[in-house]
Design a protein around this motif. Structure first.
Motif, PDB file in Angstrom:
ATOM      1  N   MET A  90      -6.206  10.559  -6.698  1.00  0.00           N
ATOM      2  CA  MET A  90      -5.061   9.898  -6.378  1.00  0.00           C
ATOM      3  C   MET A  90      -3.400   9.987  -7.492  1.00  0.00           C
ATOM      4  O   MET A  90      -2.743   9.792  -7.422  1.00  0.00           O
ATOM      5  CB  MET A  90      -5.426   9.150  -8.323  1.00  0.00           C
ATOM      6  N   MET A  91      -3.817  11.373  -7.863  1.00  0.00           N
ATOM      7  CA  MET A  91      -3.112  12.379  -8.263  1.00  0.00           C
ATOM      8  C   MET A  91      -1.706  12.026  -6.998  1.00  0.00           C
ATOM      9  O   MET A  91      -0.578  12.291  -7.005  1.00  0.00           O
ATOM     10  CB  MET A  91      -3.129  13.499  -8.886  1.00  0.00           C
ATOM     11  N   TYR A  92      -2.557  12.928  -6.250  1.00  0.00           N
ATOM     12  CA  TYR A  92      -1.852  13.076  -4.827  1.00  0.00           C
ATOM     13  C   TYR A  92      -0.668  12.251  -3.943  1.00  0.00           C
ATOM     14  O   TYR A  92       0.281  11.710  -3.638  1.00  0.00           O
ATOM     15  CB  TYR A  92      -2.483  13.506  -3.555  1.00  0.00           C
ATOM     16  N   HIS A  93      -1.381  10.691  -4.731  1.00  0.00           N
ATOM     17  CA  HIS A  93      -0.768   9.161  -3.869  1.00  0.00           C
ATOM     18  C   HIS A  93       0.216   9.176  -4.877  1.00  0.00           C
ATOM     19  O   HIS A  93       1.433   8.882  -4.839  1.00  0.00           O
ATOM     20  CB  HIS A  93      -2.087   7.915  -4.278  1.00  0.00           C
ATOM     21  N   VAL A  94       0.485   9.302  -6.166  1.00  0.00           N
ATOM     22  CA  VAL A  94       0.979   8.636  -7.415  1.00  0.00           C
ATOM     23  C   VAL A  94       2.226   9.908  -6.863  1.00  0.00           C
ATOM     24  O   VAL A  94       3.604   9.609  -6.950  1.00  0.00           O
ATOM     25  CB  VAL A  94       0.974   8.907  -8.666  1.00  0.00           C
ATOM     26  N   GLY A  99      -7.557   2.217  -3.220  1.00  0.00           N
ATOM     27  CA  GLY A  99      -8.303   1.734  -4.061  1.00  0.00           C
ATOM     28  C   GLY A  99      -8.871   0.648  -2.983  1.00  0.00           C
ATOM     29  O   GLY A  99     -10.472   0.378  -3.567  1.00  0.00           O
ATOM     30  N   THR A 100      -9.034   0.266  -2.419  1.00  0.00           N
ATOM     31  CA  THR A 100      -9.321  -1.010  -1.851  1.00  0.00           C
ATOM     32  C   THR A 100     -10.188  -0.736  -0.572  1.00  0.00           C
ATOM     33  O   THR A 100     -10.486   0.377  -0.127  1.00  0.00           O
ATOM     34  CB  THR A 100      -7.939  -1.696  -0.271  1.00  0.00           C
ATOM     35  N   TYR A 101     -11.347  -2.022  -0.744  1.00  0.00           N
ATOM     36  CA  TYR A 101     -12.847  -1.414   0.133  1.00  0.00           C
ATOM     37  C   TYR A 101     -11.720  -1.903   1.843  1.00  0.00           C
ATOM     38  O   TYR A 101     -11.468  -2.468   2.132  1.00  0.00           O
ATOM     39  CB  TYR A 101     -13.554  -2.364  -0.244  1.00  0.00           C
ATOM     40  N   GLY A 144      -4.898   6.520  -0.218  1.00  0.00           N
ATOM     41  CA  GLY A 144      -3.604   6.263   0.192  1.00  0.00           C
ATOM     42  C   GLY A 144      -3.039   6.904   1.597  1.00  0.00           C
ATOM     43  O   GLY A 144      -3.755   7.216   2.240  1.00  0.00           O
ATOM     44  N   PRO A 145      -1.829   7.013   1.162  1.00  0.00           N
ATOM     45  CA  PRO A 145      -0.880   7.126   2.927  1.00  0.00           C
ATOM     46  C   PRO A 145      -1.256   9.139   2.688  1.00  0.00           C
ATOM     47  O   PRO A 145      -1.045   9.731   2.630  1.00  0.00           O
ATOM     48  CB  PRO A 145       0.117   7.355   3.250  1.00  0.00           C
TER      49      PRO A 145
END
Length: 167
Positions: free
Chosen positions: A1-5, A44-46, A70-71
């Motif tokens: 999540m940290m990388y994504h944000v 967070g999408t399945y 995330g990408p």
């Protein structure tokens, strides 16, 4: 999540930054984020990621159940996924989104229990599983990250209107 944000925070030009036109990420990597490539699936999408076995005429599974992380930020638009089968990180270009079933929620909760982390805090470690010394400050950082992710999701519809190539 940290990388994504952090990728998304650095993906837009800073108000008082070096450039009003280029984002910090674009200045460093020389790759501009593209909505059509990098916003294909929400965090967070399945999803079921597609496998391409070789040879193709085997009975092996052609998809794996995953959660989108995330990408990667590359030019091809590859995304990262957490594999629910074995807990590995997968990078794929092909997937199908599905509604989140209760069985997947239970499986994610089981992965969390297996990690033996207390529910109230996170402990970050490097690839050798050595904890970082700044773990005590994570609660404040996590709160800011969650707020940033919330604001990013609020701004996402506006990003769809933005013409990335004409900025």
């Amino acid at each position: 999540m940290m990388y994504h944000v952090m990728m998304w925070l650095n993906g837009f030009p800073a108000r008082n930054g070096v450039s009003a036109k280029f984002s910090p990420r674009e200045i460093v990597t020389q790759v501009r984020l593209d909505y059509n490539k990098h916003c294909r699936v929400p965090f967070g999408t399945y999803c079921e990621v597609h496998e391409h076995p070789n040879p193709l005429n085997t009975m092996t599974a052609r998809t794996k159940p995953t959660i989108a992380l995330g990408p990667t930020g590359n030019a091809q638009g590859t995304h990262k996924f957490f594999c629910l089968t074995n807990g590995t990180l997968l990078k794929r270009n092909d997937w199908t989104e599905y509604p989140m079933p209760d069985s997947v929620i239970r499986k994610v909760n089981n992965w969390g229990k297996k990690s033996m982390q207390p529910e109230e805090s996170f402990e970050f470690s490097n690839r050798n599983k050595t904890p970082y010394s700044w773990n005590a400050d994570v609660d404040n950082l996590l709160h800011l990250t969650i707020l940033s992710l919330y604001h990013f999701q609020q701004c996402l519809p506006k990003c769809q209107e933005w013409n990335w190539r004409n900025t």
